[in-house]
Design an enzyme around this catalytic site. Structure first.
Site, short mmCIF file in Angstrom:
data_model
loop_
_atom_site.label_atom_id
_atom_site.label_comp_id
_atom_site.label_asym_id
_atom_site.label_seq_id
_atom_site.Cartn_x
_atom_site.Cartn_y
_atom_site.Cartn_z
N ARG A 42 0.78 -1.23 0.00
CA ARG A 42 0.00 0.00 0.00
C ARG A 42 0.82 1.29 0.00
O ARG A 42 0.25 2.37 0.05
CB ARG A 42 -0.98 0.02 1.18
N ASP A 43 2.14 1.20 -0.03
CA ASP A 43 2.96 2.41 -0.05
C ASP A 43 4.20 2.20 -0.92
O ASP A 43 5.26 2.75 -0.65
CB ASP A 43 3.36 2.80 1.37
N MET A 44 4.06 1.41 -1.98
CA MET A 44 5.18 1.16 -2.87
C MET A 44 5.46 2.44 -3.65
O MET A 44 4.57 3.03 -4.23
CB MET A 44 4.82 0.01 -3.82
N ASN A 48 10.71 3.78 -1.17
CA ASN A 48 10.69 2.53 -0.42
C ASN A 48 11.46 1.41 -1.12
O ASN A 48 11.23 0.23 -0.88
CB ASN A 48 9.26 2.10 -0.11
#
Length: 166
Positions: A42-44, A48
């Site tokens: 959910r935060d690629m 990251n």
């Protein structure tokens, strides 16, 4: 970066492939009880992705990752993830699965290929609105992009998650 040079396409492809392998591992995790966790990062985003001194690629910061039926719940209407990398289904408040991370990988690949984000705007709402439409093809921005990488990128960025890689 110091020499103002883009990452070569073959290196970009390797970085993205290794990120996909890491996400695939997370997407296929099972709990101690043997049940599939249905984990979604959910935060690629590029922030990251870490590359070690040895050249290994690591996907990090699963801080907002969500597994099906876990105790963590987001507030209704709250969107998690970095602007420009959030899948259309997340913007529309639909349930998420691994394909939301595939969209984010596509947006990351787009940045590497084009040198600019796929979805931009003057404010969060404008970025979300643009994320609900396909971006320009990478070769329209950078004519040197290999057609094979463009095809992968655009399949990842499909608005219909059923048309993305699984």
């Amino acid at each position: 970066r110091q020499h103002n040079k883009a990452v070569p396409f073959d290196v970009t492809a390797r970085i993205i492939a290794d990120c996909c392998a890491g996400l695939d591992h997370a997407h296929n995790l099972h709990g101690a009880d043997g049940q599939h966790l249905n984990l979604v990062h959910r935060d690629m985003s590029p922030e990251n992705i870490l590359i070690t001194f040895e050249g290994s690629v690591k996907v990090v910061d699963f801080g907002i990752a969500k597994a099906k039926d876990n105790a963590f719940r987001t507030q209704a209407g709250q969107i998690k993830g970095k602007l420009g990398y959030v899948a259309p289904e997340a913007i529309m408040g639909q349930p998420l699965d691994a394909r939301a991370d595939i969209f984010a990988i596509g947006a990351t690949l787009y940045l590497f290929l084009c040198g600019r984000p796929a979805f931009t705007g003057n404010n969060p709402m404008e970025i979300f609105e643009k994320s609900l439409q396909p971006p320009a093809k990478p070769t329209e921005i950078n004519h040197r992009v290999p057609k094979s990488l463009e095809a992968i990128c655009m399949k990842c960025l499909e608005q219909d998650r059923d048309k993305r890689f699984k």
